[in-house]
Design an enzyme around this catalytic site. Structure first.
Site, PDB file in Angstrom:
ATOM      1  N   PRO A 372       0.842  -1.207   0.000  1.00  0.00           N
ATOM      2  CA  PRO A 372       0.000   0.000   0.000  1.00  0.00           C
ATOM      3  C   PRO A 372       0.875   1.256   0.000  1.00  0.00           C
ATOM      4  O   PRO A 372       1.442   1.627   1.020  1.00  0.00           O
ATOM      5  CB  PRO A 372      -0.817  -0.124   1.289  1.00  0.00           C
ATOM      6  CG  PRO A 372       0.008  -0.996   2.180  1.00  0.00           C
ATOM      7  CD  PRO A 372       0.775  -1.922   1.291  1.00  0.00           C
ATOM      8  N   ASP A 548       5.703   2.213   2.513  1.00  0.00           N
ATOM      9  CA  ASP A 548       4.710   1.172   2.784  1.00  0.00           C
ATOM     10  C   ASP A 548       3.880   1.628   3.983  1.00  0.00           C
ATOM     11  O   ASP A 548       4.390   1.698   5.112  1.00  0.00           O
ATOM     12  CB  ASP A 548       5.430  -0.146   3.085  1.00  0.00           C
ATOM     13  CG  ASP A 548       4.480  -1.322   3.248  1.00  0.00           C
ATOM     14  OD1 ASP A 548       3.290  -1.100   3.553  1.00  0.00           O
ATOM     15  OD2 ASP A 548       4.928  -2.476   3.087  1.00  0.00           O
ATOM     16  N   HIS A 549       2.609   1.918   3.743  1.00  0.00           N
ATOM     17  CA  HIS A 549       1.773   2.497   4.788  1.00  0.00           C
ATOM     18  C   HIS A 549       1.444   1.501   5.901  1.00  0.00           C
ATOM     19  O   HIS A 549       0.918   1.883   6.953  1.00  0.00           O
ATOM     20  CB  HIS A 549       0.475   3.033   4.180  1.00  0.00           C
ATOM     21  CG  HIS A 549      -0.103   4.178   4.941  1.00  0.00           C
ATOM     22  ND1 HIS A 549       0.461   4.684   6.094  1.00  0.00           N
ATOM     23  CD2 HIS A 549      -1.213   4.925   4.725  1.00  0.00           C
ATOM     24  CE1 HIS A 549      -0.263   5.687   6.544  1.00  0.00           C
ATOM     25  NE2 HIS A 549      -1.299   5.846   5.738  1.00  0.00           N
ATOM     26  N   ARG A 550       1.765   0.225   5.719  1.00  0.00           N
ATOM     27  CA  ARG A 550       1.587  -0.741   6.797  1.00  0.00           C
ATOM     28  C   ARG A 550       2.617  -0.540   7.895  1.00  0.00           C
ATOM     29  O   ARG A 550       2.407  -0.938   9.044  1.00  0.00           O
ATOM     30  CB  ARG A 550       1.695  -2.172   6.250  1.00  0.00           C
ATOM     31  CG  ARG A 550       0.607  -2.567   5.267  1.00  0.00           C
ATOM     32  CD  ARG A 550       0.884  -3.927   4.660  1.00  0.00           C
ATOM     33  NE  ARG A 550       2.131  -3.927   3.889  1.00  0.00           N
ATOM     34  CZ  ARG A 550       2.616  -4.996   3.268  1.00  0.00           C
ATOM     35  NH1 ARG A 550       1.953  -6.148   3.324  1.00  0.00           N
ATOM     36  NH2 ARG A 550       3.743  -4.924   2.585  1.00  0.00           N
ATOM     37  N   VAL A 552       5.052   2.544   7.783  1.00  0.00           N
ATOM     38  CA  VAL A 552       5.341   3.976   7.939  1.00  0.00           C
ATOM     39  C   VAL A 552       4.036   4.753   7.778  1.00  0.00           C
ATOM     40  O   VAL A 552       3.350   4.609   6.765  1.00  0.00           O
ATOM     41  CB  VAL A 552       6.365   4.441   6.886  1.00  0.00           C
ATOM     42  CG1 VAL A 552       6.705   5.912   7.074  1.00  0.00           C
ATOM     43  CG2 VAL A 552       7.625   3.581   6.954  1.00  0.00           C
TER      44      VAL A 552
END
Length: 576
Positions: A372, A548-550, A552
């Protein structure tokens, strides 16, 4: 008069709940007697169940994944004859057997009926014993499609030795004893009959050689006699001569024949979309490696997938940078791109995509689909840094070093990563744990004639500007010459993609998983910047941080680009 009756699963041995792995017909299909209807799979055999009669399929009453037992309905079939009553179905086979028992037996000239055998011998410790093909029914000249052991292999009781295949069943022959294989007497493509030597075995310890019936029961195969007792008279197969009325010798195990031989037209009648042709052992092997057998091209008889095909597929996948079964980890499947004939619109030329682009393309596609992405855009004032770099260029040149902006950027990024280690972490394979790294290896994207490669500069935080400049120049030269080793592109925890030498104002780089962030840098431009009193010309560097929004979140992304901008704005802070 047309009637509709249920076709039931015949007796397939003393087992139940056998898994359906293929349904070979569909509603509306016209089928013939003995045509295969579905495929069952046990741990030792793959079995195709034939139809007892011809007709039109009206309803399928089982599906792939179901577990069925003797007497369960397989499908509803419309036939042109009255269905046989239970009494008729039971009486006819008995009458047939009685008549055949009364008639003089006429042995076939091309095959001898095996003599009754007594109890199988015990294998003493260290004794060399011969393992022969047991009784597998009224078959002869059965081809060997796989040899599963080799000289020197240590095997256990009931371990599969080889695989035989008829058009109706795939059977793995188990070992009657444990020990070490001394010599193989068969090879792929050989045809075997009952009593033929398979191998010689050096027994490990005293132990009884297991009965043929106990080994063959695991195959869950169906026999001509069993089919005869459960099917209508029109489809009753005749037992082979010499089997009815035969008495076993004292101590001889009960023998269980293999399935009926098919008709040649059965292969043409199999429905499209069937699962790949492979033995249970190969299916298990593929499942352990996460390989989809539908993607593996079989090299065995009739396109059969053998163990070597699966191994070759895995090797090819690893060489291409694609993990076996990697696509299965994604929560969706994309449709294939349509094939377009561009030649209809004008002249075209087809050239091969460079190997590097093939490899990087697959990897980046997977990263784009599975990570993501969020991209944080910012700017850094590098006016002072660029002035300092120009002042040092002559001194660096005297040492044979070309001092570019990239070594300064690497040093500033390394310092930022040390202060914010979340940006150089990775997720565990199950996505449940965070792996924090106590090293700072940074990948730098290099444009080459063959495509984009990303060599890794190690321990950036421990090296000076000149050392970094020399290492970058060396890696870039090796990359463009195609001389990078696999180790030169492994171990990175963060990546930089710099397009400053080409142009552009901004772009969104793709995270190079399993890393969680990548920095994109575009061409610096002089802009009028308000300093609180007036507009002043400042050299501004566009920054684009994809992450990676998971791992950061937005706040961490903004803090990182702000910190990096401050370090680039005043390089003296790198000393603090």
């Amino acid at each position: 008069m047309a009637t509709v009756e249920d076709i039931l699963l015949p007796d397939i041995g003393d087992f139940s709940e056998v898994e359906v792995i293929e349904v070979l017909v569909a509603p509306g299909d016209r089928i013939q007697a003995e045509q295969s209807l579905l495929t069952l799979e046990s741990d030792k055999a793959t079995i195709e169940i034939p139809s007892p009669k011809g007709g039109i399929v009206r309803e399928i009453k089982t599906k792939v994944g179901d577990r069925i037992s003797q007497g369960d309905a397989v499908l509803a079939l419309e036939t042109d004859q009255e269905p046989a009553t239970q009494s008729e179905a039971a009486a006819t086979p008995s009458a047939n057997r009685t008549a055949e028992a009364a008639a003089p037996e006429q042995p076939r000239a091309d095959r001898q009926t095996p003599e009754p055998r007594g109890p199988l011998p015990r294998a003493a410790s260290g004794e060399s014993i011969s393992v022969v093909l047991p009784d597998i029914g009224d078959f002869s000249d059965i081809p060997v499609v796989e040899v599963l052991v080799g000289p020197g292999d240590r095997i256990q009781v009931d371990q599969s030795l080889l695989t035989l295949e008829s058009d109706k069943a795939t059977m793995e022959i188990p070992s009657p004893s444990a020990g070490v294989v001394e010599e193989l007497a068969v090879k792929l493509g050989d045809t075997l009959n009952q009593g033929d030597l398979i191998l010689t075995l050096r027994s490990d310890a005293p132990g009884e050689t297991k009965g043929v019936a106990e080994a063959l029961e695991r195959m869950r195969t169906t026999t001509p006699e069993e089919l005869e007792a459960s099917q209508a008279p029109a489809a009753t197969p005749k037992p082979a001569s010499g089997r009815e009325g035969r008495t076993r010798a004292p101590g001889e195990p009960e023998r269980r024949p293999a399935p009926v031989l098919p008709r040649p037209e059965d292969m043409a009648a199999i429905a499209k979309g069937r699962k790949p042709h492979a033995s249970p052992a190969v299916r298990r092997f593929a499942r352990e490696l996460g390989v989809d057998l539908a993607q593996v091209k079989g090299s065995g008889p009739k396109g059969r997938v053998v163990k070597e095909d699966v191994q070759g597929f895995v090797k090819q996948s690893l060489a291409q940078g694609v993990e076996p079964g990697a696509g299965a980890a994604l929560p969706f499947a994309l449709p294939a791109s349509p094939e377009i004939d561009f030649a209809k619109f004008g002249a075209v030329e087809v050239t091969e995509l460079p190997r590097i682009k093939k490899l990087s393309g697959r990897h980046l596609h997977r990263c784009w689909l599975s990570v993501p992405h969020v991209t944080q855009l910012d700017e850094a004032d590098i006016t002072a840094l660029e002035s300092f770099r120009n002042e040092q260029k002559a001194q660096a040149a005297a040492r044979g070093i070309k001092l570019t902006f990239l070594p300064f950027l690497l040093k500033a990024v390394a310092t930022s990563l040390t202060r914010m280690p979340i940006l150089k972490a990775s997720l565990s394979g199950d996505g449940e744990q965070l792996i924090l790294k106590h090293f700072t290896h940074i990948g730098v994207a290099v444009d080459t004639p063959q495509g984009l490669v990303v060599p890794v500069v190690r321990d950036v935080d421990k090296k000076g500007i000149y050392a970094l400049a020399e290492e970058l120049a060396d890696l870039s030269d090796k990359a463009r010459a195609g001389k990078l080793l696999p180790g030169d592109m492994q171990g990175g925890c963060f990546s930089i993609s710099s397009l400053g030498g080409i142009g552009g104002t901004a772009f969104t780089p793709i995270v190079n998983a399993p890393e969680v962030a990548i920095l994109g840098v575009s061409r610096a431009a002089t802009k009028p910047i308000w300093d609180g009193r007036e507009f002043a010309p400042r050299l501004m560097l566009p920054l684009a941080l994809s992450y990676d929004h998971r791992v950061v979140d937005g706040a961490d992304g903004a803090r990182f680009t702000t910190l990096l901008g401050e370090l680039l704005g005043d390089i003296r802070q790198l000393l603090l």
